[in-house]
Design a protein around this motif. Structure first.
Motif, short mmCIF file in Angstrom:
data_model
loop_
_atom_site.label_atom_id
_atom_site.label_comp_id
_atom_site.label_asym_id
_atom_site.label_seq_id
_atom_site.Cartn_x
_atom_site.Cartn_y
_atom_site.Cartn_z
N UNK A 63 45.42 -8.50 45.12
CA UNK A 63 44.44 -9.37 44.46
C UNK A 63 43.30 -9.73 45.41
N UNK A 64 43.62 -10.15 46.61
CA UNK A 64 42.58 -10.52 47.57
C UNK A 64 41.70 -9.32 47.90
N UNK A 65 42.32 -8.17 48.09
CA UNK A 65 41.56 -6.96 48.43
C UNK A 65 40.57 -6.59 47.32
N UNK A 66 40.99 -6.70 46.07
CA UNK A 66 40.11 -6.33 44.96
C UNK A 66 38.98 -7.34 44.82
N UNK A 67 39.29 -8.63 44.95
CA UNK A 67 38.22 -9.63 44.88
C UNK A 67 37.23 -9.46 46.04
N UNK A 68 37.72 -9.07 47.21
CA UNK A 68 36.83 -8.81 48.35
C UNK A 68 35.99 -7.56 48.12
N UNK A 99 49.33 -0.75 36.59
CA UNK A 99 49.08 0.34 37.54
C UNK A 99 49.91 0.09 38.80
N UNK A 100 50.39 1.13 39.45
CA UNK A 100 51.16 0.94 40.69
C UNK A 100 50.41 0.15 41.76
N UNK A 101 49.08 0.22 41.78
CA UNK A 101 48.29 -0.48 42.80
C UNK A 101 48.51 -1.99 42.76
N UNK A 109 37.25 7.39 40.10
CA UNK A 109 36.45 6.31 39.55
C UNK A 109 34.99 6.37 40.00
N UNK A 110 34.63 7.37 40.80
CA UNK A 110 33.24 7.53 41.25
C UNK A 110 32.29 7.63 40.06
N UNK A 121 46.79 4.44 38.72
CA UNK A 121 46.07 4.16 39.96
C UNK A 121 47.06 3.54 40.94
N UNK A 122 47.24 4.18 42.10
CA UNK A 122 48.33 3.77 42.97
C UNK A 122 47.92 3.14 44.30
N UNK A 123 46.67 3.33 44.73
CA UNK A 123 46.31 2.69 46.00
C UNK A 123 44.90 2.10 45.97
N UNK A 124 44.66 1.19 46.88
CA UNK A 124 43.39 0.46 46.91
C UNK A 124 42.20 1.37 47.17
N UNK A 125 42.39 2.45 47.93
CA UNK A 125 41.28 3.37 48.22
C UNK A 125 40.69 3.96 46.94
N UNK A 126 41.53 4.16 45.93
CA UNK A 126 41.05 4.72 44.66
C UNK A 126 40.10 3.76 43.94
N UNK A 127 40.13 2.48 44.32
CA UNK A 127 39.28 1.48 43.68
C UNK A 127 37.93 1.32 44.39
#
Length: 188
Positions: free
Chosen positions: A129-134, A120-122, A78-79, A97-103
């Motif tokens: 949800x909290x991690x993505x909003x952060x 997506x598996x993530x 996603x870079x 997309x399976x893990x938060x690091x990829x986001x």
């Protein structure tokens, strides 16, 4: 249909610099997306269900504000999205997309307000949800829900424009209706 054929059909022979929207859903993108490079004025691009597994050939499109890449096989990379400073809506539903690091690259998208990662598996990762909003402070909607979990309308600008076109601009009729209603109120 090949990506090249789909681009030709959707652009209608117009100069690529004049094209603001392209819908290339179900195009065969076996050679990537490099053919989009001349379309510098795009504000909306849809390449859904096109068998994409990577974004490495996606050219920078500085005016793009809506990007739909749902129903593909994207796992990461996603870079490339960092080349889209105006991006406000990103649809990546039903990818791999399976893990938060990829986001992590999404953190640099300062105008991103709407993100769809459903399917997506993530989304099954604890605290997702909290991690993505952060991660993306500008984010307002994730998977059709705001940060409080309230479901929101997922219609996009393209849907609204089509609906406006269908309804037409009949302002005179609206004014006549308003006058009739006012007259009825005065009588009643």
């Amino acid at each position: 249909m090949s990506l090249e054929e789909c681009i030709r059909r959707e652009s209608g022979g117009r100069d690529p610099q004049d094209v603001e929207r392209l819908c290339l859903d179900q195009a065969k993108c076996t050679d990537g997306l490099a053919l989009l490079a001349p379309f510098k004025s795009l504000v909306s691009l849809s390449v859904q269900d096109a068998n994409l597994s990577a974004l490495d050939t996606l050219p920078p499109l500085g005016s793009l504000n809506t990007l739909k890449l749902s129903d593909n096989k994207i796992k990461g990379g996603l870079e490339k999205l960092e080349n889209f400073p105006e991006l406000q809506k990103l649809y990546l539903a039903a990818n791999q997309i399976s893990n938060l690091d990829e986001l992590a690259p999404l953190a640099g998208l300062g105008k991103l307000e709407w993100l769809d990662l459903e399917g997506n598996p993530v989304t099954k990762v604890e605290g997702y949800r909290k991690a993505v909003f952060d991660l993306v402070p500008s984010l307002v909607v994730l998977d059709s829900r705001n940060s409080e979990g309230d479901e929101l309308d997922d219609r996009d600008d393209d849907d609204e424009e089509e609906e406006d076109d269908e309804e037409g601009d009949d302002d005179e009729g609206d004014e006549e209706e308003d006058e009739e209603e006012e007259g009825e109120e005065a009588v009643g």
